[in-house]
Design an enzyme around this catalytic site. Sequence first.
Site, PDB file in Angstrom:
ATOM      1  N   ILE A   1     -21.909 -11.307  10.705  1.00  0.00           N
ATOM      2  CA  ILE A   1     -23.006 -11.077  11.643  1.00  0.00           C
ATOM      3  C   ILE A   1     -23.549 -12.405  12.191  1.00  0.00           C
ATOM      4  O   ILE A   1     -23.940 -13.293  11.440  1.00  0.00           O
ATOM      5  CB  ILE A   1     -24.142 -10.270  10.977  1.00  0.00           C
ATOM      6  CG1 ILE A   1     -23.568  -8.997  10.325  1.00  0.00           C
ATOM      7  CG2 ILE A   1     -25.215  -9.928  12.012  1.00  0.00           C
ATOM      8  CD1 ILE A   1     -22.760  -8.091  11.242  1.00  0.00           C
TER       9      ILE A   1
ATOM     10  N   GLU B   1     -15.817  -8.992  18.627  1.00  0.00           N
ATOM     11  CA  GLU B   1     -16.260  -7.900  19.502  1.00  0.00           C
ATOM     12  C   GLU B   1     -15.077  -7.072  20.014  1.00  0.00           C
ATOM     13  O   GLU B   1     -14.991  -6.748  21.188  1.00  0.00           O
ATOM     14  CB  GLU B   1     -17.106  -8.452  20.659  1.00  0.00           C
ATOM     15  CG  GLU B   1     -18.437  -8.994  20.147  1.00  0.00           C
ATOM     16  CD  GLU B   1     -19.440  -9.262  21.248  1.00  0.00           C
ATOM     17  OE1 GLU B   1     -19.554  -8.420  22.149  1.00  0.00           O
ATOM     18  OE2 GLU B   1     -20.105 -10.302  21.184  1.00  0.00           O
TER      19      GLU B   1
ATOM     20  N   LEU C   1     -23.009  -4.427  12.883  1.00  0.00           N
ATOM     21  CA  LEU C   1     -22.141  -3.255  12.987  1.00  0.00           C
ATOM     22  C   LEU C   1     -21.036  -3.337  11.935  1.00  0.00           C
ATOM     23  O   LEU C   1     -20.841  -2.415  11.135  1.00  0.00           O
ATOM     24  CB  LEU C   1     -21.533  -3.202  14.396  1.00  0.00           C
ATOM     25  CG  LEU C   1     -20.383  -2.229  14.647  1.00  0.00           C
ATOM     26  CD1 LEU C   1     -20.866  -0.789  14.504  1.00  0.00           C
ATOM     27  CD2 LEU C   1     -19.811  -2.428  16.060  1.00  0.00           C
TER      28      LEU C   1
ATOM     29  N   GLY D   1      -0.580 -34.149  23.002  1.00  0.00           N
ATOM     30  CA  GLY D   1       0.352 -34.645  21.998  1.00  0.00           C
ATOM     31  C   GLY D   1      -0.354 -34.888  20.671  1.00  0.00           C
ATOM     32  O   GLY D   1      -1.267 -34.141  20.295  1.00  0.00           O
TER      33      GLY D   1
END
Lengths: 263, 381
Positions: B157, B365, B125, B341
């Site tokens: 991706i 996402e 996307l 620590g």
Amino acid sequence: MKIVVTVKQVPDTNAEKALDPKTKRLNRSSIENVLNPFDEYAIEEGLRLRESVGGDTTVTILTMAPASGTEVVRKALGMGADSAALISDESVGGSDTMATSYLLAQALRHIGFDLVLSGTQSTDAINSVVPAAVAERLGIPCLTFAKKVTLSDGRIEIQRETESGFWRVAARLPAMVSVTKGINEPRYPTLKGIMGAKKKEIKTLSLAEIGAEPARIGDAGSKTQVDSFATVGARAKGTVITVSDPKEGARQVLDFLIAKKAI
Amino acid sequence: MDFDLTTEQQDVANLCREFAEGEIAPHAQEWDAKAEFPLATVRKMGELGLLGLPFPEKYGGAGADTVSYALAVMEIGRADASVGITMAAHVSLGSQPFFSFGSEEQKQKFLVPLARGERLWAFGLTEPQAGSDAGATKTTAQLRDGRWVVNGTKCFITNAGTQMTGGVTITAVTGAGNGRAEISNVIVSQDTPGYTQAPPYKKMGWRASDTRELHFDNAEVPAENLLGERGRGFKQFLDILDGGRISVGALSVGLAQACYDAASKYARERFQFGQAIAKFQAVQFQLVDMAVEVELARNAVLKAAWLKDQGRDFATAAAMAKLFSGEVSRRCANAAVQIHGGYGFMDEYAVSRYWRDCKINEIGEGTNEVQRMVIARQLGL
């Protein structure tokens, strides 16, 4: 061929355990229970034998546990066992190895078997007695500490692990076999196995069904009683060797080990 | 209300915990250090059915519910966030679109091997110029002589370049309509000429997961590789992201739990000023805050999963769970390092990896900011 694997529900090996001062039994209420790790090898061996023998061979899981014991049984079913039977009755609590072997033998007679598999021991009691006692009660050969199992024509042959090597021991079926850790690598349950487990039968066996006499089970049927118990004291502090010369240090470590007969 | 898990859900969680502790956790540090994708382990997960967990048996899955899936991702992510995202991205982003929008033929051809865990699949996307603003997609797919010709670049991706990757489903502009770009989902198989994957990114966290930039240079795929209806791509990936938030939320819960476990164990073992540091209230308060937040984040994720299983609207619950658990994972990682620590700053201690792994939970996402936008919209603001 019918393979039955006897398994035990034990307290999680990593959990802190406490004994109940009143009953002198392990307090199981707050501890997560798991399938006895030694039994996983027996289940795996049963599944492998089923795969190699083929035909209508089945693997049935048999356990003696409170109703919550279904969790460990479901794990075995998720690994691929065909069905399970559970001896679950309050009166079996407190059963020692004698009473336990009696109950398992009665249940095995009831459900039928050609081969019984078990782990060599449980991680909680570590008696290693039950497989032999069950076999004795059933009057069948007992082959213990198997690191390899071969089956052919109704005959079972094992390699019995010893300190220096192994013995080859064989018997005709029906027989009882206890398998060692390391005989195989137990598989994980699969997702499909888990999802399919609900379709498999988990049969609860009543004492009446398996014909167990009340006098021979639980506290009453046990030959051994826990008189008292004590916790192991904290380990004594170790010996610290402080020297400036490494050679001298090494010599002192050597002397120490020799004195302790460690080398 | 019933907060009890079913026996099945409990068994799935037990299996995943056992597998994660036995097969993943012991190697997590090494995979992270070498930025090595654990191919053999992911294949094993496939064999167990973990990669097809929520899909029906007839498509090669295990038929488990979303709650089981969330529990599974929590357990895997608790051992190793990289393996967790590999699983979550494959299931929720790679495989789910085939299940949600694929034709029966596409489900048989593509989903079955993915659910069986034989192949991994990616979802593309994000682009260099289209991140949170996914509508600004520049990648194009033009229909020429009965074939889609794809051109463009996708970035960040997951699972696109492993040795078991079967391909990627991408969003692409397939035309223009009503003054807006028409976006559709197009299936691109790994062996498509013109489709290449760049070498893996060098990353701060999730180092054992496979993340790449993808290039499409006149990459041609058959016309039937359109996934779902033409022009519905935008709506489709919004749907996919809704579900994906549950798994990313679960991943955050797993990491936060790992942070608590490590910090709580260390605080009991580390002695300073004559006592375990867990006895100091300053440390106790940090551990308590972690425990409280992990519990709430877990409940939020499981509720969103439960809503989805009931067939109810889960979008708001999932966005809230993703946002909250992502922030919780960052706070827990920070506290875990603080409690350790100086040791917490060393690679040798797992919490240093947790600290690097947590940040992406607030970005991937959908950033925290985008989650807040989504939730604001859902609240009618």
